[in-house]
Design a protein around this motif. Structure first.
Motif, PDB file in Angstrom:
ATOM      1  N   UNK A 154     -15.375 -10.254   0.564  1.00  0.00           N
ATOM      2  CA  UNK A 154     -15.143 -10.248   2.011  1.00  0.00           C
ATOM      3  C   UNK A 154     -14.184  -9.127   2.409  1.00  0.00           C
ATOM      4  N   UNK A 155     -13.367  -8.657   1.465  1.00  0.00           N
ATOM      5  CA  UNK A 155     -12.368  -7.637   1.783  1.00  0.00           C
ATOM      6  C   UNK A 155     -12.806  -6.291   1.249  1.00  0.00           C
ATOM      7  N   UNK A 156     -12.989  -5.325   2.128  1.00  0.00           N
ATOM      8  CA  UNK A 156     -13.326  -3.962   1.703  1.00  0.00           C
ATOM      9  C   UNK A 156     -12.176  -3.050   2.094  1.00  0.00           C
ATOM     10  N   UNK A 157     -11.401  -2.677   1.083  1.00  0.00           N
ATOM     11  CA  UNK A 157     -10.191  -1.909   1.327  1.00  0.00           C
ATOM     12  C   UNK A 157     -10.460  -0.410   1.195  1.00  0.00           C
ATOM     13  N   UNK A 158     -10.112   0.330   2.242  1.00  0.00           N
ATOM     14  CA  UNK A 158     -10.237   1.787   2.233  1.00  0.00           C
ATOM     15  C   UNK A 158      -8.830   2.375   2.198  1.00  0.00           C
ATOM     16  N   UNK A 159      -8.546   3.193   1.180  1.00  0.00           N
ATOM     17  CA  UNK A 159      -7.201   3.743   1.019  1.00  0.00           C
ATOM     18  C   UNK A 159      -7.216   5.238   1.311  1.00  0.00           C
ATOM     19  N   UNK A 160      -6.294   5.657   2.177  1.00  0.00           N
ATOM     20  CA  UNK A 160      -6.193   7.074   2.525  1.00  0.00           C
ATOM     21  C   UNK A 160      -5.190   7.735   1.577  1.00  0.00           C
ATOM     22  N   UNK A 161      -5.724   8.493   0.619  1.00  0.00           N
ATOM     23  CA  UNK A 161      -4.892   9.092  -0.424  1.00  0.00           C
ATOM     24  C   UNK A 161      -3.939  10.133   0.140  1.00  0.00           C
ATOM     25  N   UNK A 162      -2.757  10.170  -0.440  1.00  0.00           N
ATOM     26  CA  UNK A 162      -1.767  11.185  -0.061  1.00  0.00           C
ATOM     27  C   UNK A 162      -1.306  11.045   1.377  1.00  0.00           C
ATOM     28  N   UNK A 163      -1.368   9.847   1.924  1.00  0.00           N
ATOM     29  CA  UNK A 163      -1.126   9.659   3.363  1.00  0.00           C
ATOM     30  C   UNK A 163      -0.140   8.520   3.561  1.00  0.00           C
ATOM     31  N   UNK A 164       0.866   8.726   4.435  1.00  0.00           N
ATOM     32  CA  UNK A 164       1.712   7.580   4.767  1.00  0.00           C
ATOM     33  C   UNK A 164       1.743   7.374   6.280  1.00  0.00           C
ATOM     34  N   UNK A 165       0.668   7.764   6.925  1.00  0.00           N
ATOM     35  CA  UNK A 165       0.638   7.730   8.390  1.00  0.00           C
ATOM     36  C   UNK A 165      -0.308   6.649   8.906  1.00  0.00           C
ATOM     37  N   UNK A 166       0.293   5.642   9.510  1.00  0.00           N
ATOM     38  CA  UNK A 166      -0.473   4.539  10.096  1.00  0.00           C
ATOM     39  C   UNK A 166      -1.406   5.057  11.195  1.00  0.00           C
ATOM     40  N   UNK A 167      -0.945   6.084  11.949  1.00  0.00           N
ATOM     41  CA  UNK A 167      -1.785   6.621  13.033  1.00  0.00           C
ATOM     42  C   UNK A 167      -3.092   7.195  12.476  1.00  0.00           C
ATOM     43  N   UNK A 168      -3.041   7.782  11.280  1.00  0.00           N
ATOM     44  CA  UNK A 168      -4.267   8.302  10.657  1.00  0.00           C
ATOM     45  C   UNK A 168      -5.193   7.142  10.301  1.00  0.00           C
ATOM     46  N   UNK A 169      -4.604   6.044   9.830  1.00  0.00           N
ATOM     47  CA  UNK A 169      -5.420   4.871   9.487  1.00  0.00           C
ATOM     48  C   UNK A 169      -6.099   4.309  10.740  1.00  0.00           C
ATOM     49  N   UNK A 170      -5.378   4.303  11.863  1.00  0.00           N
ATOM     50  CA  UNK A 170      -5.965   3.812  13.118  1.00  0.00           C
ATOM     51  C   UNK A 170      -7.161   4.682  13.525  1.00  0.00           C
ATOM     52  N   UNK A 218      -0.534  -0.986   8.331  1.00  0.00           N
ATOM     53  CA  UNK A 218       0.499  -0.333   7.531  1.00  0.00           C
ATOM     54  C   UNK A 218       1.055  -1.305   6.505  1.00  0.00           C
ATOM     55  N   UNK A 219       0.521  -2.512   6.434  1.00  0.00           N
ATOM     56  CA  UNK A 219       1.026  -3.443   5.419  1.00  0.00           C
ATOM     57  C   UNK A 219       0.753  -4.906   5.701  1.00  0.00           C
ATOM     58  N   UNK A 220       1.614  -5.535   6.492  1.00  0.00           N
ATOM     59  CA  UNK A 220       1.511  -6.984   6.661  1.00  0.00           C
ATOM     60  C   UNK A 220       0.214  -7.422   7.324  1.00  0.00           C
ATOM     61  N   UNK A 221      -0.295  -6.610   8.254  1.00  0.00           N
ATOM     62  CA  UNK A 221      -1.564  -6.957   8.899  1.00  0.00           C
ATOM     63  C   UNK A 221      -2.682  -6.979   7.864  1.00  0.00           C
TER      64      UNK A 221
END
Ligand SMILES: *Cc1c(COP(=O)(O)O)cnc(C)c1O
Length: 424
Positions: A168-184, A129-132
């Motif tokens: 080395x960093x592959x960032x996947x962004x979940x559009x229209x989403x503010x739910x960390x549980x969805x990212x998990x 969700x951010x700092x990690x």
């Protein structure tokens, strides 16, 4: 016979495993590191690898990561506390705190990567969700260790690091989403579909043991355990880590009682506080919309976790029970006032989560949870970007894939496999 540096012991049934591993095969309790070295014997190093004996990797690095522990004067005097110790885990070169992404998530990232790499796992997928995300992205670049990081769109604005990003960093962004549980959930799916190891979150002992180095630094300097430990929590993993490390320290003859955990959350999103104070079960799938609206209203977004390891054996509830712990709910304006007080008395800006912890210390004093002469450890788990911005150019991380969470399917993941996992 190969003598292992450490084994993983199931907190529930006692089963023993060689690392790495996230789950017990017999039950669903947490696994905990059991180190061959039981004496507390910090090495003469200024970073967290001073505590290498109680960290999973065998390798170490010369990186400026670790907690700066010092006795408070200004805040202590103001609060009438005679023994207040601050553990500062952000970035502030004026007190030799060099954590490159400004939070104690830096304690988790490099040890995790070294640990997995030593056991033949050369890439990871994780949710944040951010700092990690910041800490793992930075460490991935430094160690050239590929990671896929899945974040909700809302976390994007905070995704800066003090160096340029690399492949080395592959960032996947979940559009229209503010739910960390969805990212998990989606990080889990990507890992399964592409065959990439999941970092593990609270289940990953390298993360817990990395976080525990703040109290180990306290023990090194004070040759004692604090009576009270204050921290703001989202998952509560830091609280579990302190409880575990305190047991190791007690067994090594340091201190004579487990520190009482004082764990705080940000109103109006306080699932662990509600569960502990009112015995309310944590039901991440009930009233999701209502939970998300409340998450939206907290200033300390890093504390927004709908699926904390609370009721699991060896988790937050056990840590609170075993230490006669207490929880706090802190409003945004209360946290802001506490941040101003900290900056005025200690001369350093702190982040929203650390402000919640500081406010909880004020609540504890007001409600007689602590006494004026008790040894108190206040964990400032991070500061905001003010000081990093002063000293570094901060760089954004470009996503390799943006997608709405409901559109993520196995087929969709296969279709972008070359983009998110080219060499993995
Ligand atoms: C992640 C985080 C927390 C919460 O940590 P947990 O112990 O995992 O709940 C607190 N403060 C900061 C700055 C964080 O980044």
């Amino acid at each position: 016979m190969i003598i292992q540096k450490f084994m993983l012991k199931c907190v529930g049934c006692g089963a023993m495993y060689g690392p790495p591993r996230l789950h017990c095969a017999e039950c669903d309790s947490l696994l905990r590191s059991q180190y061959a070295v039981t004496a507390f014997d910090p090495k003469d190093r200024s970073n967290l690898f001073a505590f290498q004996d109680w960290l999973p990797p065998t390798a170490s690095l010369d990186i400026p990561i670790g907690a700066t522990v010092y006795s408070s004067e200004g805040l202590a005097a103001k609060l009438g506390l005679s023994n207040l110790v601050v553990a500062f885990s952000g970035y502030a070169p004026e007190i030799r705190a060099g954590n490159p992404t400004g939070s104690f998530k830096d304690f988790e990232a490099a040890p995790s990567m070294l640990y997995y790499r030593e056991h033949g796992i050369g890439s990871l997928v994780l949710a944040s969700a951010g700092n990690t995300a910041r800490a793992f992205a930075y460490a991935a670049i430094q160690l050239d260790f590929p990671v896929i990081i899945v974040v909700p769109e809302r976390a994007m604005e905070r995704l800066w690091i003090p160096c340029e990003s690399t492949d080395a960093v592959r960032l996947v962004v979940l559009d229209g989403c503010d739910d960390y549980a969805a990212a998990i959930r989606i990080a889990g799916l990507i890992g399964r579909v592409l065959g990439i190891a999941n970092e593990g979150g609270a289940l990953n002992v390298a993360r817990r043991d990395g976080m525990s180095t703040a109290i180990l630094e306290y023990a090194r300097q004070m040759n004692a355990l604090p009576a009270h430990y204050f921290q703001a929590i989202g998952s509560g993993t830091g609280g579990i880590a302190v409880w575990e490390a305190s047991q190791r320290l007690l067994a090594a003859g340091i201190g004579n009682k487990l520190p009482k955990l004082h764990l705080s959350q940000n109103i109006p999103f306080t699932p662990i506080y509600d569960a502990w104070m009112f015995d309310k079960p944590i039901e991440p799938d009930v009233d999701v919309e209502g939970q998300l609206r409340r998450i939206d209203q907290i200033d300390a977004l890093v504390l927004a976790n709908r699926t904390p390891p609370y009721a699991v054996t060896g988790g937050v509830r056990d840590a609170l029970s075993s230490t006669d712990g207490h929880t706090y709910a802190v409003a945004n304006d209360e946290a802001l006032a506490a941040a101003q007080l900290f900056e005025e008395k200690e001369g350093l800006p702190i982040g929203p989560a650390a402000s919640v912890a500081t406010a909880s210390l004020l609540q504890a004093l007001a409600t007689d949870q602590i006494k004026a002469d008790d040894a108190v450890m206040l964990h400032i788990t991070g500061n905001n970007e003010t000081l990093l911005q002063r000293d570094f150019t901060l760089h954004k991380i470009e996503p390799v894939w943006r997608i709405r969470p409901e559109a993520v399917t196995e087929a969709a993941i296969h279709a972008v496999a070359n983009r998110i996992a080219p060499s993995l």
